[in-house]
Motif scaffolding. Structure first.
Motif, mmCIF file in Angstrom:
data_model
loop_
_atom_site.group_PDB
_atom_site.id
_atom_site.type_symbol
_atom_site.label_atom_id
_atom_site.label_comp_id
_atom_site.label_asym_id
_atom_site.label_seq_id
_atom_site.Cartn_x
_atom_site.Cartn_y
_atom_site.Cartn_z
ATOM 1 N N ASN A 334 0.822 -1.228 0.000
ATOM 2 C CA ASN A 334 0.000 0.000 0.000
ATOM 3 C C ASN A 334 0.851 1.271 0.000
ATOM 4 O O ASN A 334 0.611 2.205 0.770
ATOM 5 C CB ASN A 334 -0.948 -0.001 1.211
ATOM 6 C CG ASN A 334 -1.957 -1.130 1.142
ATOM 7 O OD1 ASN A 334 -2.318 -1.591 0.052
ATOM 8 N ND2 ASN A 334 -2.417 -1.580 2.293
ATOM 9 N N GLN A 335 1.840 1.279 -0.874
ATOM 10 C CA GLN A 335 2.696 2.466 -1.006
ATOM 11 C C GLN A 335 2.156 3.370 -2.110
ATOM 12 O O GLN A 335 2.026 2.964 -3.263
ATOM 13 C CB GLN A 335 4.132 2.043 -1.326
ATOM 14 C CG GLN A 335 4.803 1.261 -0.217
ATOM 15 C CD GLN A 335 4.965 2.089 1.050
ATOM 16 O OE1 GLN A 335 5.544 3.187 1.025
ATOM 17 N NE2 GLN A 335 4.454 1.564 2.160
ATOM 18 N N PHE A 336 1.823 4.588 -1.754
ATOM 19 C CA PHE A 336 1.249 5.531 -2.706
ATOM 20 C C PHE A 336 2.285 5.970 -3.749
ATOM 21 O O PHE A 336 3.491 5.997 -3.484
ATOM 22 C CB PHE A 336 0.718 6.778 -1.987
ATOM 23 C CG PHE A 336 -0.445 6.501 -1.073
ATOM 24 C CD1 PHE A 336 -1.359 5.505 -1.371
ATOM 25 C CD2 PHE A 336 -0.619 7.241 0.093
ATOM 26 C CE1 PHE A 336 -2.435 5.255 -0.542
ATOM 27 C CE2 PHE A 336 -1.693 6.995 0.935
ATOM 28 C CZ PHE A 336 -2.602 5.994 0.627
ATOM 29 N N PRO A 337 1.815 6.360 -4.922
ATOM 30 C CA PRO A 337 2.716 6.859 -5.969
ATOM 31 C C PRO A 337 3.457 8.115 -5.519
ATOM 32 O O PRO A 337 2.952 8.898 -4.708
ATOM 33 C CB PRO A 337 1.774 7.162 -7.139
ATOM 34 C CG PRO A 337 0.567 6.314 -6.895
ATOM 35 C CD PRO A 337 0.419 6.264 -5.408
ATOM 36 N N THR A 338 4.640 8.279 -6.084
ATOM 37 C CA THR A 338 5.407 9.501 -5.797
ATOM 38 C C THR A 338 5.011 10.621 -6.765
ATOM 39 O O THR A 338 5.286 11.786 -6.502
ATOM 40 C CB THR A 338 6.912 9.212 -5.937
ATOM 41 O OG1 THR A 338 7.167 8.603 -7.215
ATOM 42 C CG2 THR A 338 7.383 8.263 -4.849
ATOM 43 N N VAL A 339 4.365 10.235 -7.866
ATOM 44 C CA VAL A 339 3.853 11.236 -8.825
ATOM 45 C C VAL A 339 2.488 11.708 -8.324
ATOM 46 O O VAL A 339 1.553 10.912 -8.175
ATOM 47 C CB VAL A 339 3.719 10.627 -10.236
ATOM 48 C CG1 VAL A 339 3.135 11.658 -11.196
ATOM 49 C CG2 VAL A 339 5.070 10.119 -10.724
ATOM 50 N N LYS A 340 2.380 12.989 -8.069
ATOM 51 C CA LYS A 340 1.184 13.535 -7.437
ATOM 52 C C LYS A 340 -0.093 13.227 -8.214
ATOM 53 O O LYS A 340 -1.124 12.871 -7.636
ATOM 54 C CB LYS A 340 1.343 15.045 -7.270
ATOM 55 C CG LYS A 340 0.214 15.703 -6.493
ATOM 56 C CD LYS A 340 0.480 17.194 -6.298
ATOM 57 C CE LYS A 340 -0.646 17.847 -5.515
ATOM 58 N NZ LYS A 340 -0.411 19.304 -5.330
ATOM 59 N N GLU A 341 -0.055 13.360 -9.552
ATOM 60 C CA GLU A 341 -1.255 13.145 -10.360
ATOM 61 C C GLU A 341 -1.736 11.692 -10.284
ATOM 62 O O GLU A 341 -2.923 11.405 -10.438
ATOM 63 C CB GLU A 341 -0.991 13.500 -11.828
ATOM 64 C CG GLU A 341 -0.540 14.923 -12.076
ATOM 65 C CD GLU A 341 0.933 15.135 -11.762
ATOM 66 O OE1 GLU A 341 1.769 14.317 -12.179
ATOM 67 O OE2 GLU A 341 1.218 16.112 -11.034
#
Length: 365
Positions: A334-341
């Motif tokens: 459950n690691q969120f993307p580093t790219v904001k969009e």
């Protein structure tokens, strides 16, 4: 004997850690004698012997002209007190392991009884039927003997035997390694995190993330996300990681860590029995009243030492799984993307349709 060790160690451990004794009217209303006077009783008879030896040497009234026997006996008596203090300190140091919160209850329960006697714990006094004696032997060695209701036979420990064990880096009671501390240190040494995420004290930053080289990407360099259903027909992108690559990077470090643990096979057995064998999670361990017991999977100190090669291989395999599941998994789940969009919540149906269209386009379908 193994089950007896577990049962008795748990009974004593729970009794010693409980506050229940404070509400026992019978205990509170009676005196408890913890004055075993171990040193006084051992040395009282030597006063006369010391005087007789000194007088014999002074008057040249010895067994033979050189007084060699008397001088040797006198020297032994003069050195005995220091030897007794060292003996008692070494023994207390060994027995105190039974007070550790992660003590392996598969250890010989008699040592927990002995520690309870020496540390004057409630229920282990002379009034409760326990005895603690020090004996000065003819061969200049010394012996401490524990007796009492929980000891079917006297527990006898000789100072020369104990010293030999300690010189050989062997313990009377196996201490359980601090697995949490070891694995947290291992986490920062396997070179899968960015250098900036490792603090000066060697710990990980609260915002630490696994290095980009271990994140799965598409051929065009974009992230190959896992789409997670978060309910209400909505989804989120989650990073995917190259587990095989991470394991290949970590394996040499894990092997080195295990080799260090196996250099003390007693402690390896303790780690196995308390943490590794059952494969419990760190959260489960934290929530337990006492540390996990390996039960039928437990290894025996008396029967399994030295460890066979099969057990060493099994230990490394389970140690790796414990590390991966309890310490590494939180950083790859459950690691969120580093790219904001890419981190925004989106309509799940639309995303799936888009994924299908992309697949068809990429494969000329």
């Amino acid at each position: 004997m193994e089950d007896k060790n577990i049962t008795n160690n748990l009974i004593i451990k729970q009794f010693n850690e409980s506050n229940a004794i404070a509400y026992n009217k019978s205990f509170l209303s009676q005196s408890s004698d913890y004055e075993f006077k171990m040193l006084d009783n051992a040395y009282q008879p030597t006063v006369k012997a010391y005087a007789e030896l000194s007088m014999a040497i002074k008057n040249n009234d010895c067994m033979e002209p050189s007084c060699q026997y008397e001088k040797k006996a006198l020297k032994t008596l003069e050195e005995a007190p220091a030897a007794s203090i060292e003996f008692i300190e070494n023994l207390i140091g060994e027995l105190s392991v039974t007070d550790d919160s992660n003590f392996d209850v598969n250890n010989d329960y008699r040592y927990m009884v002995a520690n309870s006697i020496m540390s004057a714990k409630p229920g282990f006094s002379k009034s409760d039927g326990y005895l603690l004696d020090l004996y000065l032997n003819q061969d200049a060695s010394q012996t401490i003997v524990f007796q009492g209701p929980m000891l079917p036979e006297p527990l006898v420990i000789n100072n020369t035997a104990l010293s030999a064990l300690l010189e050989a880096d062997t313990s009377l009671v196996a201490a359980t390694p601090d697995i949490n501390k070891n694995m947290l240190a291992l986490l920062t040494s396997i070179n899968i995190f960015n250098a900036k995420d490792i603090l000066e004290d060697g710990s990980l930053s609260p915002t630490a993330r696994i290095s980009e080289e271990f994140v799965i990407k598409n051929p065009d360099g974009s992230y190959d996300y896992e789409i997670v259903d978060i309910g209400n027909n909505q989804g989120r992108n989650m990073l995917k990681f190259d587990i095989d690559k991470i394991e290949r990077k970590a394996d040499p470090f894990i092997s080195a860590e295990v080799a260090g643990l196996l250099s003390s096979e007693q402690e390896a057995i303790a780690a196995w029995n308390v943490y590794i064998a059952q494969g419990t999670s760190v959260n489960e361990d934290d929530q337990m009243v006492q540390d996990a017991n390996a039960g039928s999977k437990a290894w025996s100190y008396s029967k399994d030492l030295p460890l066979s090669q099969d057990k060493k291989v099994l230990f490394e395999d389970k140690y790796k799984k414990y590390f991966m599941n309890n310490y590494l998994k939180p950083f790859i789940t459950n690691q969120f993307p580093t790219v904001k969009e890419d981190a925004s919540v989106f309509d799940l149906a639309e995303a799936r349709n888009a994924a299908v269209e992309k697949f068809e386009k990429d494969n000329n379908i």
